[in-house]
Write a protein that holds these residues in place. Structure first.
Motif, PDB file in Angstrom:
ATOM      1  N   GLU A   1       1.069   6.711  -6.805  1.00  0.00           N
ATOM      2  CA  GLU A   1      -0.030   7.658  -6.982  1.00  0.00           C
ATOM      3  C   GLU A   1       0.461   9.103  -6.841  1.00  0.00           C
ATOM      4  O   GLU A   1       0.122   9.968  -7.667  1.00  0.00           O
ATOM      5  CB  GLU A   1      -1.091   7.369  -5.914  1.00  0.00           C
ATOM      6  CG  GLU A   1      -2.506   7.588  -6.386  1.00  0.00           C
ATOM      7  CD  GLU A   1      -3.502   7.046  -5.365  1.00  0.00           C
ATOM      8  OE1 GLU A   1      -4.080   7.879  -4.644  1.00  0.00           O
ATOM      9  OE2 GLU A   1      -3.663   5.817  -5.262  1.00  0.00           O
ATOM     10  N   GLU A   2       1.276   9.332  -5.811  1.00  0.00           N
ATOM     11  CA  GLU A   2       1.838  10.679  -5.608  1.00  0.00           C
ATOM     12  C   GLU A   2       2.716  11.096  -6.783  1.00  0.00           C
ATOM     13  O   GLU A   2       2.671  12.247  -7.228  1.00  0.00           O
ATOM     14  CB  GLU A   2       2.679  10.717  -4.327  1.00  0.00           C
ATOM     15  CG  GLU A   2       1.867  10.831  -3.049  1.00  0.00           C
ATOM     16  CD  GLU A   2       2.691  10.478  -1.812  1.00  0.00           C
ATOM     17  OE1 GLU A   2       3.893  10.801  -1.772  1.00  0.00           O
ATOM     18  OE2 GLU A   2       2.115   9.846  -0.888  1.00  0.00           O
TER      19      GLU A   2
ATOM     20  N   GLU B   1       0.833  -1.211   0.000  1.00  0.00           N
ATOM     21  CA  GLU B   1       0.000   0.000   0.000  1.00  0.00           C
ATOM     22  C   GLU B   1       0.867   1.260   0.000  1.00  0.00           C
ATOM     23  O   GLU B   1       0.584   2.221  -0.709  1.00  0.00           O
ATOM     24  CB  GLU B   1      -0.958   0.001   1.196  1.00  0.00           C
ATOM     25  CG  GLU B   1      -2.125  -0.971   1.065  1.00  0.00           C
ATOM     26  CD  GLU B   1      -2.951  -0.728  -0.212  1.00  0.00           C
ATOM     27  OE1 GLU B   1      -3.227   0.441  -0.520  1.00  0.00           O
ATOM     28  OE2 GLU B   1      -3.293  -1.714  -0.895  1.00  0.00           O
TER      29      GLU B   1
ATOM     30  N   ASP C   1       0.938   4.070  -2.858  1.00  0.00           N
ATOM     31  CA  ASP C   1       0.778   5.501  -2.536  1.00  0.00           C
ATOM     32  C   ASP C   1       1.872   6.334  -3.215  1.00  0.00           C
ATOM     33  O   ASP C   1       1.605   7.421  -3.734  1.00  0.00           O
ATOM     34  CB  ASP C   1       0.849   5.728  -1.013  1.00  0.00           C
ATOM     35  CG  ASP C   1      -0.429   5.277  -0.315  1.00  0.00           C
ATOM     36  OD1 ASP C   1      -1.426   5.004  -1.025  1.00  0.00           O
ATOM     37  OD2 ASP C   1      -0.436   5.186   0.929  1.00  0.00           O
TER      38      ASP C   1
END
Lengths: 201, 201
Positions: B80-81, B73, B77
């Motif tokens: 995604e960032e 996860e 993240d």
């Protein structure tokens, strides 16, 4: 994976040759973990009795020592060859990077076993101590190239050495010698990547 | 290593909190191997009965899934960032390298477990599939930076991504957050090292 040449030459007995037993044991260690693999499980995989294995090998540790020795000796040879490389410290560092890449391509199973060792027993600790010796020599090569001015001195030699080794060691996880990049190409690419990075300019 | 804060809050029962059980289990998996660690051995380490563990956890696999999930996860993240980072493809690639470095520094135990997974069971295979997804996304970032012209297009994107990940992943083997190089420094050094390499000139 388990295709073996049954040999009758080793100590004059029929069945597996000693090197086959070691090779298949290493494969089992890497698949299921060294600690989780018993000599009994190894005998089952080979389809022979435990005593047939003990004919060749006295213990699981003997296999571990011998298999990791093959990786360690090859890496010590690389260091020796690099030491004897004429030219600059940068040339010698490139030779170590290139040579270590070659060893990883040639003996991925033995290196995998060496890298996954946890140091839970005295014998494992001794093997790890030899592994650390290689790292320390590698740091020396980086430091010499820094003194020469070829390598940025703003980067910590220990960090650079460990990161570079990390990159080379990762080959055992994904590299396939029969893939698009040959071991020869790879041992040329590697020092270039380490020295110049991936920037186009 | 085994110092824990005994918590009484989790489900209102005395003893270990659920997150402590998971943390210590991960430590055991990393030290002795996932397959070699039984729930019984874990109970012995914790100094509690097996049923006390089963109060929190239904199976060894549940611990594996939850612990690797924390690493996965965090890495998703980062991706995604990076996707949302304005600027060039090179900036986004640098953000992924920097972010992954941070995750490795923050969750070394979880990442170690993730990296050592062998895929012997269905659940392990599913976790490995998610790990591969991260690698594929990372390759996309490299390829975009190549299309932009920031990264040498002579280098294979898959190779570059895997080598860079190999370098970052090696941190779990040697990096100590309380050593001379802080996690913040390291996440700045890493993209710089990958882009420019170690050459002084």
């Amino acid at each position: 994976m388990n295709s073996v040449t049954t040999a009758t030459t080793n100590r004059g007995r029929p069945g597996y040759a000693r090197e086959d037993v070691i090779r298949i044991a290493v494969d089992q260690f890497n698949t299921h973990g060294y600690e989780a693999t018993s000599m009994g499980a190894l005998a089952t995989t080979l389809g022979v009795s435990k005593s047939a294995i003990y004919h060749h090998i006295t213990s699981k540790e003997e296999i571990l020592v011998e298999a990791t020795d093959q990786a360690l000796e090859a890496l010590f040879d690389v260091i020796e060859e690099a030491d004897a490389t004429p030219g600059t410290a940068e040339d010698r560092l490139a030779a170590v990077i290139s040579g270590a890449t070659r060893v990883l391509c040639e003996k991925p199973e033995n290196v995998t076993l060496l890298l996954r060792l946890r140091g839970n027993t005295e014998v494992e600790k001794q093997i790890l101590e030899r592994r650390r010796l290689i790292t320390r020599r590698f740091i020396d090569f980086v430091a010499s190239a820094q003194e020469e001015g070829a390598v940025r001195s703003t980067l910590d030699a220990g960090m650079v050495a460990r990161l570079t080794f990390g990159m080379i060691n990762s080959l055992v996880e994904w590299y396939r010698p029969d893939g698009p990049i040959s071991p020869e190409e790879l041992s040329e690419i590697m020092p270039d990547f380490v020295f110049r990075g991936l920037a186009a300019r």
